[in-house]
Write a protein that holds these residues in place. Structure first.
Motif, PDB file in Angstrom:
ATOM      1  N   GLU A 143       0.934  -1.597   0.033  1.00 12.11           N
ATOM      2  CA  GLU A 143       0.343   0.531   0.070  1.00 12.11           C
ATOM      3  C   GLU A 143       0.612   1.418   0.007  1.00 12.11           C
ATOM      4  O   GLU A 143       0.583   2.015  -0.450  1.00 12.11           O
ATOM      5  N   GLN A 144       1.884   1.499   1.060  1.00 11.96           N
ATOM      6  CA  GLN A 144       2.896   2.024   0.863  1.00 11.96           C
ATOM      7  C   GLN A 144       4.512   1.743   1.772  1.00 11.96           C
ATOM      8  O   GLN A 144       4.527   0.929   1.286  1.00 11.96           O
ATOM      9  N   LEU A 145       5.133   2.789   0.856  1.00 16.96           N
ATOM     10  CA  LEU A 145       6.762   2.095   0.222  1.00 16.96           C
ATOM     11  C   LEU A 145       7.484   3.054   2.053  1.00 16.96           C
ATOM     12  O   LEU A 145       6.718   3.852   2.504  1.00 16.96           O
ATOM     13  N   GLU A 146       8.379   1.793   2.331  1.00 18.64           N
ATOM     14  CA  GLU A 146       8.934   1.910   4.350  1.00 18.64           C
ATOM     15  C   GLU A 146       9.552   3.776   4.024  1.00 18.64           C
ATOM     16  O   GLU A 146      10.794   2.901   2.968  1.00 18.64           O
ATOM     17  N   ALA A 147       9.585   4.593   4.472  1.00 20.56           N
ATOM     18  CA  ALA A 147      10.770   5.064   3.903  1.00 20.56           C
ATOM     19  C   ALA A 147      11.378   5.141   5.088  1.00 20.56           C
ATOM     20  O   ALA A 147      13.254   5.515   4.955  1.00 20.56           O
ATOM     21  N   GLU A 148      11.160   4.793   6.103  1.00 22.68           N
ATOM     22  CA  GLU A 148      12.302   4.810   6.645  1.00 22.68           C
ATOM     23  C   GLU A 148      13.176   3.262   5.895  1.00 22.68           C
ATOM     24  O   GLU A 148      13.583   2.954   5.818  1.00 22.68           O
ATOM     25  N   PRO A 149      14.623   2.388   6.797  1.00 16.86           N
ATOM     26  CA  PRO A 149      15.273   1.460   6.606  1.00 16.86           C
ATOM     27  C   PRO A 149      14.715   0.904   6.413  1.00 16.86           C
ATOM     28  O   PRO A 149      13.811   0.332   7.852  1.00 16.86           O
ATOM     29  N   SER A 150      14.900  -0.518   6.642  1.00 16.29           N
ATOM     30  CA  SER A 150      14.263  -2.352   6.552  1.00 16.29           C
ATOM     31  C   SER A 150      14.510  -3.016   7.498  1.00 16.29           C
ATOM     32  O   SER A 150      15.592  -2.695   8.379  1.00 16.29           O
ATOM     33  N   ALA A 151      14.338  -3.989   8.077  1.00 15.08           N
ATOM     34  CA  ALA A 151      14.095  -4.634   9.446  1.00 15.08           C
ATOM     35  C   ALA A 151      15.828  -5.550   9.031  1.00 15.08           C
ATOM     36  O   ALA A 151      16.332  -5.021  10.301  1.00 15.08           O
ATOM     37  N   MET A 152      16.040  -5.650   7.932  1.00 18.21           N
ATOM     38  CA  MET A 152      17.354  -5.937   8.236  1.00 18.21           C
ATOM     39  C   MET A 152      18.634  -5.094   7.927  1.00 18.21           C
ATOM     40  O   MET A 152      19.549  -5.383   8.568  1.00 18.21           O
TER      41      MET A 152
END
Length: 151
Positions: free
Chosen positions: A94-103
């Motif tokens: 639905e939307q892209l994460e702006a912050e770094p991914s969990a990895m």
């Protein structure tokens, strides 16, 4: 325009520069199709849970994509043809994460943990609570232990 998270695994014997070249190639495919790549994260070489095409490790890369479905389909088609790509997965979001991914957050946390530990070499006890049993208190008078059947 639809939003996608796309992760692909490249063979372990491919260099980091070759992986970057592959990313640029796929970025060109997406841009030619009328889309954009919002974020690129290289997670580095990681061990696989099981062998894939005789590989035990792979370069992991995340792409956050905003593109029409046809552009994503063309990128996936080219990945299927490439011998350097072991696996890939595209998920519509639905939307892209702006912050770094969990990895990436995990990597940062591990780096901070190493930095906090300083120059002290890593010990097995670092992950298991320190290994010191601490004060065990008064043990009182204990009867003599009798091993070996002597009375």
């Amino acid at each position: 325009m639809p939003l996608y998270e796309h992760v692909f695994l490249a063979r372990q014997d491919v260099t980091a520069q070759q992986v970057e070249t592959m990313v640029e190639t796929y970025k060109g495919v997406i841009e030619t199709g009328g889309g954009t790549i919002e974020k690129i994260e290289s997670w580095g070489v990681k061990s696989l849970a099981y062998r894939i095409k005789k590989n035990r490790k792979a370069h992991f890369t995340l792409l956050n994509i905003s593109a029409p479905p046809a552009a994503v389909a063309e990128m996936e088609r080219q990945m299927q043809i490439s011998e350097d790509v072991l696996r890939f997965m595209t998920v519509r979001v639905e939307q892209l994460e702006a912050e770094p991914s969990a990895m990436m957050q995990k990597r940062d946390r591990d780096d901070r943990k190493d930095r906090d530990r300083g120059d002290r070499p890593r010990r097995r006890d670092d992950d298991f609570g320190g290994g010191d049993r601490g004060d065990r208190g008064d043990r009182g008078d204990r009867p003599e232990r009798n091993f070996g059947g002597e009375n």
